[in-house]
Design a protein around this motif. Structure first.
Motif, mmCIF file in Angstrom:
data_model
loop_
_atom_site.group_PDB
_atom_site.id
_atom_site.type_symbol
_atom_site.label_atom_id
_atom_site.label_comp_id
_atom_site.label_asym_id
_atom_site.label_seq_id
_atom_site.Cartn_x
_atom_site.Cartn_y
_atom_site.Cartn_z
ATOM 1 N N TYR A 129 -0.409 6.834 -10.294
ATOM 2 C CA TYR A 129 -0.577 8.240 -9.918
ATOM 3 C C TYR A 129 0.308 9.154 -10.764
ATOM 4 O O TYR A 129 -0.032 10.321 -10.987
ATOM 5 C CB TYR A 129 -0.207 8.447 -8.446
ATOM 6 C CG TYR A 129 -1.175 7.934 -7.416
ATOM 7 C CD1 TYR A 129 -2.285 7.169 -7.753
ATOM 8 C CD2 TYR A 129 -0.967 8.209 -6.063
ATOM 9 C CE1 TYR A 129 -3.149 6.688 -6.780
ATOM 10 C CE2 TYR A 129 -1.833 7.741 -5.077
ATOM 11 C CZ TYR A 129 -2.922 6.977 -5.448
ATOM 12 O OH TYR A 129 -3.767 6.515 -4.479
ATOM 13 N N THR A 162 3.555 8.382 -4.163
ATOM 14 C CA THR A 162 3.454 8.034 -2.744
ATOM 15 C C THR A 162 1.993 8.024 -2.315
ATOM 16 O O THR A 162 1.277 8.998 -2.542
ATOM 17 C CB THR A 162 4.262 9.034 -1.898
ATOM 18 O OG1 THR A 162 5.633 9.018 -2.325
ATOM 19 C CG2 THR A 162 4.181 8.679 -0.428
ATOM 20 N N VAL A 163 1.578 6.953 -1.692
ATOM 21 C CA VAL A 163 0.199 6.827 -1.220
ATOM 22 C C VAL A 163 0.093 7.420 0.183
ATOM 23 O O VAL A 163 0.890 7.078 1.075
ATOM 24 C CB VAL A 163 -0.251 5.356 -1.202
ATOM 25 C CG1 VAL A 163 -1.659 5.235 -0.610
ATOM 26 C CG2 VAL A 163 -0.214 4.775 -2.604
ATOM 27 N N GLY A 164 -0.881 8.298 0.393
ATOM 28 C CA GLY A 164 -1.138 8.831 1.716
ATOM 29 C C GLY A 164 -0.290 10.018 2.095
ATOM 30 O O GLY A 164 0.669 10.385 1.469
ATOM 31 N N GLY A 188 0.778 -1.230 0.000
ATOM 32 C CA GLY A 188 0.000 0.000 0.000
ATOM 33 C C GLY A 188 0.808 1.278 0.000
ATOM 34 O O GLY A 188 0.248 2.368 0.136
ATOM 35 N N THR A 189 2.135 1.185 -0.173
ATOM 36 C CA THR A 189 2.997 2.367 -0.090
ATOM 37 C C THR A 189 2.993 3.174 -1.378
ATOM 38 O O THR A 189 3.058 4.401 -1.354
ATOM 39 C CB THR A 189 4.438 1.944 0.249
ATOM 40 O OG1 THR A 189 4.433 1.192 1.460
ATOM 41 C CG2 THR A 189 5.344 3.146 0.411
ATOM 42 N N GLU A 190 2.946 2.475 -2.521
ATOM 43 C CA GLU A 190 3.080 3.117 -3.822
ATOM 44 C C GLU A 190 1.867 2.857 -4.692
ATOM 45 O O GLU A 190 1.224 1.806 -4.593
ATOM 46 C CB GLU A 190 4.301 2.557 -4.587
ATOM 47 C CG GLU A 190 5.629 3.126 -4.210
ATOM 48 C CD GLU A 190 6.744 2.583 -5.109
ATOM 49 O OE1 GLU A 190 7.896 2.888 -4.817
ATOM 50 O OE2 GLU A 190 6.464 1.860 -6.089
ATOM 51 N N ALA A 191 1.597 3.822 -5.581
ATOM 52 C CA ALA A 191 0.642 3.621 -6.680
ATOM 53 C C ALA A 191 1.247 4.298 -7.892
ATOM 54 O O ALA A 191 1.129 5.516 -8.072
ATOM 55 C CB ALA A 191 -0.728 4.192 -6.350
ATOM 56 N N GLN A 219 -6.500 -2.637 -10.245
ATOM 57 C CA GLN A 219 -5.312 -2.764 -9.407
ATOM 58 C C GLN A 219 -4.290 -3.682 -10.073
ATOM 59 O O GLN A 219 -4.630 -4.730 -10.612
ATOM 60 C CB GLN A 219 -5.691 -3.309 -8.028
ATOM 61 C CG GLN A 219 -4.567 -3.221 -7.002
ATOM 62 C CD GLN A 219 -5.041 -3.527 -5.599
ATOM 63 O OE1 GLN A 219 -5.976 -4.299 -5.399
ATOM 64 N NE2 GLN A 219 -4.401 -2.924 -4.608
ATOM 65 N N PRO A 268 -3.568 1.067 -4.648
ATOM 66 C CA PRO A 268 -2.130 0.886 -4.450
ATOM 67 C C PRO A 268 -1.604 -0.371 -5.154
ATOM 68 O O PRO A 268 -2.326 -1.349 -5.356
ATOM 69 C CB PRO A 268 -1.992 0.760 -2.928
ATOM 70 C CG PRO A 268 -3.194 1.450 -2.380
ATOM 71 C CD PRO A 268 -4.285 1.184 -3.368
ATOM 72 N N ASP A 269 -0.328 -0.315 -5.511
ATOM 73 C CA ASP A 269 0.302 -1.435 -6.209
ATOM 74 C C ASP A 269 0.419 -2.654 -5.287
ATOM 75 O O ASP A 269 0.662 -2.526 -4.085
ATOM 76 C CB ASP A 269 1.692 -1.037 -6.695
ATOM 77 C CG ASP A 269 1.642 0.054 -7.760
ATOM 78 O OD1 ASP A 269 0.599 0.214 -8.399
ATOM 79 O OD2 ASP A 269 2.677 0.741 -7.939
ATOM 80 N N GLU A 317 -6.046 7.495 -10.858
ATOM 81 C CA GLU A 317 -6.312 7.144 -9.456
ATOM 82 C C GLU A 317 -6.544 5.637 -9.335
ATOM 83 O O GLU A 317 -7.670 5.154 -9.234
ATOM 84 C CB GLU A 317 -7.509 7.937 -8.938
ATOM 85 C CG GLU A 317 -7.228 9.416 -8.768
ATOM 86 C CD GLU A 317 -6.166 9.706 -7.707
ATOM 87 O OE1 GLU A 317 -6.187 9.052 -6.652
ATOM 88 O OE2 GLU A 317 -5.310 10.571 -7.959
#
Length: 320
Positions: free
Chosen positions: A90, A318-320, A84-87, A196, A98-99, A95
């Motif tokens: 983006y 970066t996610v979040g 869940g850290t990267e997408a 996804q 996450p990867d 949108e």
């Protein structure tokens, strides 16, 4: 896809005569105009070294999450990038969820003299104590990647009719990124959400990316205008090389920044597990990237500071 992503033997460049080298440079130029990707054999990187890194990294990825969390890092940092850290989608303004991956990420081992650059682009690499073999293996591999990157940049400069050091002169003290990407099956990541991917559609951000990959049903796909999304060709002896955004900008889009994605675990093989070794070539901080004029370039981008561009792109995924 093999038609637009050819396999080149780098020995034609490193030990070939002038005629052989010139013919190879022409082949490379044509291929990079089509898709931004090459398969490269004759690179001299020991397959046993690559297998050793995979085995050691897998030991780490199979550790409990609370152990891995001790090494947690932000995107562009050093350490563990957890689920869940990267997408990466983006970066294209898409949108996506996450990867579906985890990564171990490392970068240059040498600090910079400029304290401002050092604060932004240097930190000591973080080597997991639970897998002591990983450090030596990765340091040997990264030495090989640095040498290979300079050889490739020399070839690429000559493919454009430029001096062999045109790009390599911006490599006095480069940054780079090295990711070991773990793509586990659905028993680890769960059922993929709509849209996804293991890695969402994107282009890389730097100069050249050198990828050591494994074949998989949920593997690498490459996008071209002519064929859309297609499975990337695979050769276990070859490294996959693609052009990143900075080099595409430098060439005035003569060469395409290779758009790609990694598919989610396949429905008919949900337990498929893959590990990729990804070396992201960059350049010395402070490099001004200016588009080459015609007849080499096909268009012009505004000049950009290489690392201002890289930081913005890393922040964007970066996610979040």
């Amino acid at each position: 896809m093999g038609r637009v992503i050819p396999t080149i033997d780098l020995r034609r460049w490193t030990v070939g005569d002038a005629m052989t080298r010139a013919a190879l440079a022409r082949d490379v130029d044509q291929a990079l105009q089509a898709a931004g990707f090459l398969l490269v054999t004759g690179h001299g990187v020991d397959p046993g070294l690559r297998a050793g890194i995979r085995a050691a990294a897998r030991e780490f990825f199979l550790l409990p999450a609370e152990v891995k969390q001790r090494y947690a890092a932000r995107v562009g940092g050093r350490g563990w990038l957890g689920p869940g850290t990267e997408a990466n989608g983006y970066a294209e303004g898409t949108e996506t969820p996450p990867d579906l991956k985890e990564s171990l990420t490392f970068a240059t081992a040498e600090p910079f003299e400029d304290p401002v650059v050092n604060a932004e682009w240097y930190a000591p690499n973080v080597w997991p104590a639970e897998v002591p073999a990983l450090r030596g293996l990765c340091e040997e591999y990264l030495g090989r990647m640095a040498a290979l990157e300079k050889e490739l940049l020399s070839l690429l400069a000559c493919a454009l009719g430029l001096g062999a050091d045109f790009f390599a002169r911006h490599m006095d003290h480069p940054t780079y990124g090295f990711n070991i990407n773990w793509y586990p099956g659905t028993e680890v990541v769960g059922e993929p959400q709509p849209g996804q991917f293991r890695i969402g559609p994107h282009t890389d951000f730097g100069t050249v990316t050198v990828l050591d990959r494994q074949a998989g049903r949920g593997g690498l796909q490459v996008h071209t205008d002519e064929e859309g999304w297609q499975d990337a060709p695979y050769d276990p002896a070859a490294l996959t090389v693609n052009i990143g955004d900075l080099l595409a900008r430098w060439t005035g889009d003569r060469w395409r920044s290779g758009r790609h994605r990694v598919l989610p675990p396949p429905l008919d093989a949900p337990g498929e597990e893959l590990i990729s070794l990804v070396y992201f070539g960059e350049c010395t901080p402070g490099t001004l990237v200016e588009s080459l004029p015609a007849p080499v370039g096909r268009g012009a981008y505004p000049p950009v500071d290489s690392h201002t561009y890289l930081r913005a792109k890393l922040d964007s995924i970066t996610v979040g």
